[in-house]
Scaffold this motif. Structure first.
Motif, PDB file in Angstrom:
ATOM      1  N   ALA A  53       0.971  -1.311  -0.075  1.00 48.61           N
ATOM      2  CA  ALA A  53       0.143  -0.039  -0.051  1.00 48.61           C
ATOM      3  C   ALA A  53       0.861   1.308  -0.010  1.00 48.61           C
ATOM      4  N   TRP A  54       2.063   1.130   0.665  1.00 52.34           N
ATOM      5  CA  TRP A  54       2.778   2.347   0.841  1.00 52.34           C
ATOM      6  C   TRP A  54       3.550   2.527  -0.625  1.00 52.34           C
ATOM      7  N   ARG A  55       3.934   1.395  -1.330  1.00 50.83           N
ATOM      8  CA  ARG A  55       4.408   1.674  -2.735  1.00 50.83           C
ATOM      9  C   ARG A  55       3.290   2.069  -3.675  1.00 50.83           C
ATOM     10  N   LEU A  56       1.903   1.546  -3.282  1.00 50.89           N
ATOM     11  CA  LEU A  56       0.809   2.157  -4.363  1.00 50.89           C
ATOM     12  C   LEU A  56       0.680   3.724  -3.901  1.00 50.89           C
ATOM     13  N   ILE A  57       0.903   4.220  -2.551  1.00 48.18           N
ATOM     14  CA  ILE A  57       0.627   5.729  -2.616  1.00 48.18           C
ATOM     15  C   ILE A  57       1.787   6.477  -3.173  1.00 48.18           C
ATOM     16  N   ILE A  58       3.234   6.154  -2.541  1.00 49.91           N
ATOM     17  CA  ILE A  58       4.264   7.037  -3.169  1.00 49.91           C
ATOM     18  C   ILE A  58       4.700   6.680  -4.580  1.00 49.91           C
ATOM     19  N   GLY A  59       4.590   5.335  -4.983  1.00 47.94           N
ATOM     20  CA  GLY A  59       4.897   4.951  -6.277  1.00 47.94           C
ATOM     21  C   GLY A  59       5.405   6.107  -7.315  1.00 47.94           C
ATOM     22  N   PRO A  60       6.314   6.476  -7.826  1.00 47.17           N
ATOM     23  CA  PRO A  60       6.705   7.566  -8.375  1.00 47.17           C
ATOM     24  C   PRO A  60       5.899   7.534  -9.900  1.00 47.17           C
ATOM     25  N   THR A  61       6.101   6.522 -10.479  1.00 40.33           N
ATOM     26  CA  THR A  61       5.320   6.363 -11.722  1.00 40.33           C
ATOM     27  C   THR A  61       3.964   5.612 -11.857  1.00 40.33           C
ATOM     28  N   THR A  62       3.107   5.449 -12.891  1.00 45.22           N
ATOM     29  CA  THR A  62       1.956   4.708 -12.872  1.00 45.22           C
ATOM     30  C   THR A  62       2.355   3.050 -13.049  1.00 45.22           C
ATOM     31  N   PRO A  63       3.483   2.623 -13.826  1.00 48.75           N
ATOM     32  CA  PRO A  63       3.832   1.282 -13.709  1.00 48.75           C
ATOM     33  C   PRO A  63       4.083   0.715 -12.118  1.00 48.75           C
ATOM     34  N   ASP A  64       4.757   1.485 -11.706  1.00 50.58           N
ATOM     35  CA  ASP A  64       5.206   1.109 -10.189  1.00 50.58           C
ATOM     36  C   ASP A  64       3.878   0.889  -9.499  1.00 50.58           C
ATOM     37  N   ARG A  65       2.715   1.874  -9.628  1.00 58.33           N
ATOM     38  CA  ARG A  65       1.584   1.466  -8.831  1.00 58.33           C
ATOM     39  C   ARG A  65       0.907   0.025  -9.304  1.00 58.33           C
ATOM     40  N   ILE A  66       1.054  -0.051 -10.698  1.00 59.26           N
ATOM     41  CA  ILE A  66       0.364  -1.438 -11.341  1.00 59.26           C
ATOM     42  C   ILE A  66       0.979  -2.629 -10.526  1.00 59.26           C
ATOM     43  N   ILE A  67       2.312  -2.360 -10.451  1.00 62.18           N
ATOM     44  CA  ILE A  67       3.053  -3.724  -9.555  1.00 62.18           C
ATOM     45  C   ILE A  67       2.532  -3.912  -8.073  1.00 62.18           C
ATOM     46  N   ALA A  68       2.453  -2.523  -7.666  1.00 61.96           N
ATOM     47  CA  ALA A  68       1.826  -2.712  -6.246  1.00 61.96           C
ATOM     48  C   ALA A  68       0.543  -3.261  -6.015  1.00 61.96           C
ATOM     49  N   VAL A  69      -0.354  -2.850  -6.974  1.00 64.82           N
ATOM     50  CA  VAL A  69      -1.662  -3.800  -7.109  1.00 64.82           C
ATOM     51  C   VAL A  69      -1.645  -4.964  -7.364  1.00 64.82           C
ATOM     52  N   ASP A  70      -0.594  -5.505  -8.349  1.00 65.54           N
ATOM     53  CA  ASP A  70      -0.297  -6.836  -8.855  1.00 65.54           C
ATOM     54  C   ASP A  70       0.104  -7.816  -7.639  1.00 65.54           C
ATOM     55  N   THR A  71       0.934  -7.252  -6.723  1.00 60.91           N
ATOM     56  CA  THR A  71       1.326  -7.954  -5.699  1.00 60.91           C
ATOM     57  C   THR A  71       0.343  -7.967  -4.612  1.00 60.91           C
ATOM     58  N   MET A  72      -0.495  -6.940  -4.669  1.00 59.75           N
ATOM     59  CA  MET A  72      -1.361  -6.653  -3.498  1.00 59.75           C
ATOM     60  C   MET A  72      -2.330  -7.997  -3.507  1.00 59.75           C
ATOM     61  N   TYR A  73      -2.826  -8.036  -4.884  1.00 66.75           N
ATOM     62  CA  TYR A  73      -3.991  -9.162  -5.102  1.00 66.75           C
ATOM     63  C   TYR A  73      -3.474 -10.776  -4.811  1.00 66.75           C
ATOM     64  N   ILE A  74      -1.946 -10.868  -5.358  1.00 73.54           N
ATOM     65  CA  ILE A  74      -1.460 -12.049  -4.510  1.00 73.54           C
ATOM     66  C   ILE A  74      -1.307 -12.269  -3.219  1.00 73.54           C
ATOM     67  N   ASN A  75      -1.088 -11.150  -2.433  1.00 75.08           N
ATOM     68  CA  ASN A  75      -0.969 -11.301  -0.920  1.00 75.08           C
ATOM     69  C   ASN A  75      -2.341 -11.410  -0.391  1.00 75.08           C
ATOM     70  N   SER A  76      -3.483 -10.881  -1.069  1.00 70.84           N
ATOM     71  CA  SER A  76      -4.681 -10.905  -0.778  1.00 70.84           C
ATOM     72  C   SER A  76      -5.443 -12.459  -0.842  1.00 70.84           C
ATOM     73  N   ILE A  77      -4.676 -13.151  -2.007  1.00 72.74           N
ATOM     74  CA  ILE A  77      -4.954 -14.680  -2.183  1.00 72.74           C
ATOM     75  C   ILE A  77      -4.573 -15.285  -0.809  1.00 72.74           C
ATOM     76  N   ALA A  78      -3.252 -14.939  -0.296  1.00 69.23           N
ATOM     77  CA  ALA A  78      -2.854 -15.679   0.726  1.00 69.23           C
ATOM     78  C   ALA A  78      -3.715 -15.603   1.969  1.00 69.23           C
ATOM     79  N   LEU A  79      -3.937 -14.342   2.159  1.00 73.66           N
ATOM     80  CA  LEU A  79      -4.794 -13.831   3.112  1.00 73.66           C
ATOM     81  C   LEU A  79      -5.948 -14.661   3.243  1.00 73.66           C
ATOM     82  N   ILE A  80      -6.720 -14.929   2.084  1.00 71.58           N
ATOM     83  CA  ILE A  80      -8.156 -15.462   2.158  1.00 71.58           C
ATOM     84  C   ILE A  80      -7.929 -17.074   2.377  1.00 71.58           C
TER      85      ILE A  80
END
Lengths: 121, 89, 166
Positions: free
Chosen positions: B21-48
């Protein structure tokens, strides 16, 4: 559930979550876009695979028959993770993200952006 | 022992989600934010999956599968948008 | 216009088996779903077969299994490698771009090759040149360029060429 299997499930869970945490630390701390791409694509795949294997063992014992459903998610992630990484790398290349100054062979990035051969002048 | 392991794993993955989430907020460019979201969904699979283990019910499996499918599709859609948008400019 | 295709019962047998197997795994091998899965595994390839193009088929299944197994080991090794680099200081990193010359041309082996490169030690495939002769790869930590290129080629490209016979 026997103690032995419980230990295996617990170890897999903790190991998987540590691997995923390392991937996310890499995402947060590495210096530029392309290096950041490395950590999550590899670490998340292995971490999720470990946690899914743990879940598979647990539910196989609980329900009394082999449940292979979790293998499907693992396989799907294993196939899609490199594809997603490739597309993200292409997007970054087209977006012309900044690279750290220590990156070697930066001229190759320009060639890759133009889809050229590295030998072309 | 298993319940402790689940708690520890949950704590690690929540830390990982916070870092994403931190990378999603600060991430200097748009592709950085996409990686952050991509990793977030994999982490949420593990959480579920961990929630399913905690409650001892296998029904959460379907939601994990759905997140895996939709996460990949959305990541590639974001990337295609970036690639095409750049070409049209 | 294409010629009208001759009717075949199983246009894509491997896909039929895979479809049936995935359906069974999703429904825990109950008897009714075995029949329903078989019906789907026969009907769906009929509908989809005209859309697909002729692709390279693995000619050597045993070597393909060996390749998959080695890839799984390499994924574990690469995770250890990347984890070590991530936990070190950023200043010791030496990221780099390299260009790997390609010998394979067919789409399916090429896809498997680039995916293997992405999943293994500290490399992500970035872009393909237009004539499909060069693959651009980003490396997290580069020590010796020529050694890495020859390692990638020997470890993944040579077995893939043997598997697909091209």
């Amino acid at each position: 559930m026997t103690v032995f299997l419980e230990v295996i499930v617990s170890v897999l869970l903790v190991f998987g979550s540590i691997v995923m945490l390392i991937g996310s630390i890499g995402l947060a701390k590495l210096p530029d876009y392309f290096t950041r791409l490395h950590a999550p694509t590899k670490a998340s795949t292995l971490g999720v695979a470990c946690i899914l294997t743990a879940s598979m063992i647990f539910f196989s014992i609980q329900q009394g028959h082999v449940s292979l459903k979790e293998v499907l998610i693992s396989m799907f992630l294993l196939i899609t993770a490199p594809v997603a990484a490739h597309m993200l790398a292409k997007a970054g290349l087209h977006y012309k993200v900044k690279m750290t100054d220590s990156t070697q062979n930066q001229h190759l990035a320009k060639k890759a952006y133009l889809h050229e051969n590295p030998d072309d002048k | 022992m298993l319940s402790y392991a689940i708690l520890i794993a949950c704590a690690f993955i929540c830390c990982a989600l916070a870092l994403n989430a931190w990378r999603l907020i600060i991430g200097p460019t748009t592709p950085d934010r996409i990686i952050a979201v991509d990793t977030m969904y994999i982490n949420s699979i593990a959480l579920i999956i961990l929630l399913g283990l905690h409650q001892g019910s296998a029904i959460y499996y379907e939601s994990a599968l759905l997140i895996a499918l939709l996460g990949f599709v959305s990541t590639s859609a974001f990337c295609k948008y970036l690639l095409r948008g750049d070409i049209i400019e | 216009m294409d010629k009208i295709r001759k009717f075949v019962w199983f246009p894509t047998p491997y896909h039929s088996i895979l479809l049936w197997l995935v359906w069974q795994i999703l429904h825990d091998f109950s008897r009714g779903h075995m029949v329903l899965g078989a019906v789907f595994a026969i009907i769906i390839p009929w509908i989809v077969a005209p859309l697909s193009e002729k692709e390279a088929v693995a000619k050597n299944p045993i070597k393909a299994l060996m390749y998959t197994f080695r890839l799984l080991i390499d994924i574990a090794v690469s995770n250890y490698d990347v984890a070590k680099r991530v936990l070190q200081s950023n200043h010791t990193l030496k990221p780099a771009f390299i260009a790997v010359p390609l010998d394979i041309k067919e789409p399916v082996p090429l896809t498997i090759f680039t995916s293997s490169v992405s999943l293994t030690p500290g490399t992500v495939s970035v872009e393909l040149s237009d004539d499909r002769k060069w693959l651009y790869v980003h490396v997290l930590h580069l020590e010796d360029e020529q050694q890495l290129i020859s390692l990638i080629k020997a470890r993944y490209e040579v077995p893939l060429k043997e598997i697909f016979g091209c």
